[in-house]
Design an enzyme around this catalytic site. Structure first.
Site, PDB file in Angstrom:
ATOM      1  N   THR A   1      22.621  -1.788  28.272  1.00 59.93           N
ATOM      2  CA  THR A   1      22.417  -2.999  28.787  1.00 59.93           C
ATOM      3  C   THR A   1      23.224  -4.100  28.037  1.00 59.93           C
ATOM      4  OG1 THR A   1      20.684  -4.999  28.712  1.00 59.93           O
ATOM      5  CG2 THR A   1      20.575  -3.208  27.108  1.00 59.93           C
TER       6      THR A   1
ATOM      7  N   TYR B   1      13.606  -4.833  23.277  1.00 57.36           N
ATOM      8  CA  TYR B   1      14.388  -4.139  24.307  1.00 57.36           C
ATOM      9  C   TYR B   1      15.809  -3.717  24.048  1.00 57.36           C
ATOM     10  CZ  TYR B   1      16.717  -3.496  28.841  1.00 57.36           C
ATOM     11  OH  TYR B   1      17.563  -2.793  29.871  1.00 57.36           O
TER      12      TYR B   1
ATOM     13  N   ASP C   1       7.790  12.504  32.190  1.00 56.19           N
ATOM     14  CA  ASP C   1       7.579  11.555  31.476  1.00 56.19           C
ATOM     15  C   ASP C   1       8.051  11.318  30.236  1.00 56.19           C
ATOM     16  OD1 ASP C   1       6.201   9.570  30.158  1.00 56.19           O
ATOM     17  OD2 ASP C   1       4.172  10.103  30.043  1.00 56.19           O
TER      18      ASP C   1
ATOM     19  N   ALA D   1      14.092   3.842  32.153  1.00 56.00           N
ATOM     20  CA  ALA D   1      13.970   3.162  30.988  1.00 56.00           C
ATOM     21  C   ALA D   1      12.669   2.153  30.991  1.00 56.00           C
ATOM     22  CB  ALA D   1      15.080   2.150  30.940  1.00 56.00           C
TER      23      ALA D   1
ATOM     24  N   TRP E   1      21.563  -8.138  34.219  1.00 54.33           N
ATOM     25  CA  TRP E   1      21.037  -8.702  35.367  1.00 54.33           C
ATOM     26  C   TRP E   1      20.973  -7.846  36.766  1.00 54.33           C
ATOM     27  CZ3 TRP E   1      22.540 -14.682  35.344  1.00 54.33           C
ATOM     28  CH2 TRP E   1      22.522 -15.083  33.886  1.00 54.33           C
TER      29      TRP E   1
HETATM   30  N1  NAP Z   1      16.892  -4.617  35.388  1.00 49.71           N
HETATM   31  C1  NAP Z   1      17.878  -5.241  34.768  1.00 49.71           C
HETATM   32  O1  NAP Z   1      18.116  -6.483  34.880  1.00 49.71           O
HETATM   33  C2  NAP Z   1      18.785  -4.103  33.874  1.00 49.71           C
HETATM   34  C3  NAP Z   1      19.742  -5.208  33.037  1.00 49.71           C
HETATM   35  C4  NAP Z   1      20.482  -4.221  32.136  1.00 49.71           C
HETATM   36  C5  NAP Z   1      20.411  -3.089  32.236  1.00 49.71           C
HETATM   37  N2  NAP Z   1      19.600  -2.310  32.925  1.00 49.71           N
HETATM   38  C6  NAP Z   1      19.396  -0.842  32.723  1.00 49.71           C
HETATM   39  O2  NAP Z   1      19.644  -0.414  33.607  1.00 49.71           O
HETATM   40  C7  NAP Z   1      18.838   0.791  34.014  1.00 49.71           C
HETATM   41  C8  NAP Z   1      18.319   0.832  35.292  1.00 49.71           C
HETATM   42  O3  NAP Z   1      17.429  -0.318  35.512  1.00 49.71           O
HETATM   43  P1  NAP Z   1      16.454  -0.545  36.734  1.00 49.71           P
HETATM   44  O4  NAP Z   1      16.933  -2.141  36.649  1.00 49.71           O
HETATM   45  O5  NAP Z   1      16.765   0.396  37.745  1.00 49.71           O
HETATM   46  O6  NAP Z   1      14.954  -0.416  36.035  1.00 49.71           O
HETATM   47  P2  NAP Z   1      13.630  -0.344  36.808  1.00 49.71           P
HETATM   48  O7  NAP Z   1      13.725  -0.817  38.119  1.00 49.71           O
HETATM   49  O8  NAP Z   1      12.610  -0.972  35.841  1.00 49.71           O
HETATM   50  O9  NAP Z   1      13.316   1.269  36.841  1.00 49.71           O
HETATM   51  C9  NAP Z   1      13.208   1.893  35.611  1.00 49.71           C
HETATM   52  C10 NAP Z   1      12.506   3.272  35.988  1.00 49.71           C
HETATM   53  O10 NAP Z   1      12.164   3.862  34.742  1.00 49.71           O
HETATM   54  C11 NAP Z   1      10.998   4.629  34.889  1.00 49.71           C
HETATM   55  N3  NAP Z   1      10.219   4.830  33.684  1.00 49.71           N
HETATM   56  C12 NAP Z   1       9.543   4.055  33.036  1.00 49.71           C
HETATM   57  N4  NAP Z   1       8.855   4.431  32.160  1.00 49.71           N
HETATM   58  C13 NAP Z   1       8.978   5.871  32.180  1.00 49.71           C
HETATM   59  C14 NAP Z   1       8.298   6.947  31.526  1.00 49.71           C
HETATM   60  N5  NAP Z   1       7.568   6.984  30.565  1.00 49.71           N
HETATM   61  N6  NAP Z   1       8.839   8.252  32.048  1.00 49.71           N
HETATM   62  C15 NAP Z   1       9.637   8.216  33.122  1.00 49.71           C
HETATM   63  N7  NAP Z   1      10.090   7.211  33.876  1.00 49.71           N
HETATM   64  C16 NAP Z   1       9.879   6.028  33.569  1.00 49.71           C
HETATM   65  C17 NAP Z   1      10.176   3.659  35.920  1.00 49.71           C
HETATM   66  O11 NAP Z   1       9.257   4.529  36.520  1.00 49.71           O
HETATM   67  P3  NAP Z   1       7.895   3.906  37.475  1.00 49.71           P
HETATM   68  O12 NAP Z   1       8.690   3.282  38.808  1.00 49.71           O
HETATM   69  O13 NAP Z   1       7.158   5.058  37.792  1.00 49.71           O
HETATM   70  O14 NAP Z   1       7.486   2.700  36.580  1.00 49.71           O
HETATM   71  C18 NAP Z   1      11.218   3.087  36.902  1.00 49.71           C
HETATM   72  O15 NAP Z   1      11.313   3.853  37.897  1.00 49.71           O
HETATM   73  C19 NAP Z   1      18.141   1.071  32.736  1.00 49.71           C
HETATM   74  O16 NAP Z   1      18.539   1.814  31.741  1.00 49.71           O
HETATM   75  C20 NAP Z   1      17.925  -0.415  32.288  1.00 49.71           C
HETATM   76  O17 NAP Z   1      17.726  -0.566  30.903  1.00 49.71           O
HETATM   77  C21 NAP Z   1      18.767  -3.000  33.862  1.00 49.71           C
END
Ligand code: NAP
Length: 300
Positions: free
Chosen positions: A110, A134, A44, A69, A160
């Site tokens: 990001t 964020y 966590d 994240a 995105w």
């Molecule tokens: N999504 C976007 O548009 C975007 C854009 C730019 C950059 N990014 C970056 O890209 C990376 C991957 O993003 P993504 O889209 O794959 O994100 P995502 O689908 O939201 O997945 C984030 C993961 O982080 C986990 N998480 C959240 N809180 C946590 C905690 N306290 N302890 C352990 N795990 C935790 C979540 O777990 P649960 O499944 O249990 O909730 C989820 O599996 C991140 O660093 C994000 O900041 C994303």
């Protein structure tokens, strides 16, 4: 190699799992068995003791890929402390653990570290100036990582992100398309979509690359997204085109669609550095979206 991947249930974590299990090139340097995927039930990231307990109870790793994240941009405005713990303090702790274990670290950041006011594509060294919680917490994570781990880490800034998994812009558009007769989507915020499977492939390519294997290299930031700069409105129109639904998607301004968190106006990022250093080929956003939509259609 022992490779730990956090965020196993997130878009990128799931896409890495899928790619590891299907990528034929993976055998060159490592096998799918080298990868250990963990979710919040294992570590966590909001709890310092949960992080230290996990690493205290497991063998050392050679590489940590941090895909977890706090990604809910609007919710972060209300839950700033939690977002800071996960996106900043946990990253600092992971960097310190990686450093003690002589492991490498690949961390994902990001485009929201920028204010979006530039009319030129952002390069890695451009001035950061996040305009929401964020973005600020993610930037603090980047900075803490660079301080604790000046060597042997990589930060990939992406934008995105969408996939066939979980909640994202594509799944939201498809859901709203089923629920509403017409839709208004912002057309004055520009950026580049990133198909999570493409980013997963790039991460695996980087790990395989000899440049990554040289020890004690200065920690670097790389931009990565798919090719092309579009608005959310254009993205939505293409999604409905691919599902062959003649759906009315009207353009609106960000001002007409207020959200708790402000979004940057233009976060188009220059990707030359990652292409040059790791010899990465970047897919066009339309072809990657098509790939994702084909998978989604098969799942229906
Ligand atoms: N999504 C976007 O548009 C975007 C854009 C730019 C950059 N990014 C970056 O890209 C990376 C991957 O993003 P993504 O889209 O794959 O994100 P995502 O689908 O939201 O997945 C984030 C993961 O982080 C986990 N998480 C959240 N809180 C946590 C905690 N306290 N302890 C352990 N795990 C935790 C979540 O777990 P649960 O499944 O249990 O909730 C989820 O599996 C991140 O660093 C994000 O900041 C994303």
């Amino acid at each position: 190699m022992r490779i730990l991947v956090t965020g196993k249930n997130g878009q990128l974590g799931r896409s890495i799992q899928k790619t590891v299990n299907t990528d034929t090139k993976i055998g060159n340097n490592q096998s799918p068995n080298d990868f250990i995927f963990v979710g919040r039930e294992d570590i966590d990231l909001s709890s310092e003791s949960s992080i230290s307990n996990y690493f205290g109870n497991n063998d050392k790793f050679d590489l940590i890929i941090n895909c977890a994240a706090f990604t809910q941009v609007d919710k972060a405005e209300q839950e700033a402390e939690l977002a800071n713990q996960i996106n900043h303090l946990a990253v600092k702790q992971l960097a310190s653990i990686a450093s003690n274990q002589h492991a490498r670290l690949i961390h994902i950041s990001t485009d929201y570290v920028f204010d979006g006011e530039s009319d030129k594509p952002y390069i890695e060294t451009d001035t950061t100036n996040p305009i929401n919680v964020y973005g600020r917490t993610k930037l603090s994570g980047e900075k803490a990582l660079q301080k604790v781990m000046p060597l042997n880490a990589i930060i990939i800034r992406t934008s995105w992100v969408y996939s066939e998994y979980g909640n994202n812009f594509v799944s939201t558009m498809l859901r709203l398309g089923r629920e509403q007769d017409e839709l208004s989507v912002v057309n004055d915020q520009m950026g580049s979509p990133t198909y999570a499977t493409d980013l997963a492939g790039v991460i695996l390519e980087i790990i395989r690359h000899k440049k990554f294997r040289d020890i004690d290299q200065t920690t670097q930031i790389y931009n990565y997204s798919n090719e092309g700069e579009i608005s959310w409105h254009e993205f939505a129109k293409e999604i409905f085109k691919l599902v062959e639904i003649d759906y009315k998607v009207s353009p609106i301004t960000a001002q007409q669609y207020p959200t708790p968190a402000k979004r940057p106006r233009n976060t188009f990022m220059n990707r030359d550095k990652i292409v040059k250093v790791f010899n990465i080929k970047i897919s066009n956003w339309k072809s990657s979206l098509n790939t994702c939509m084909t998978i989604l259609k098969k799942q229906q």
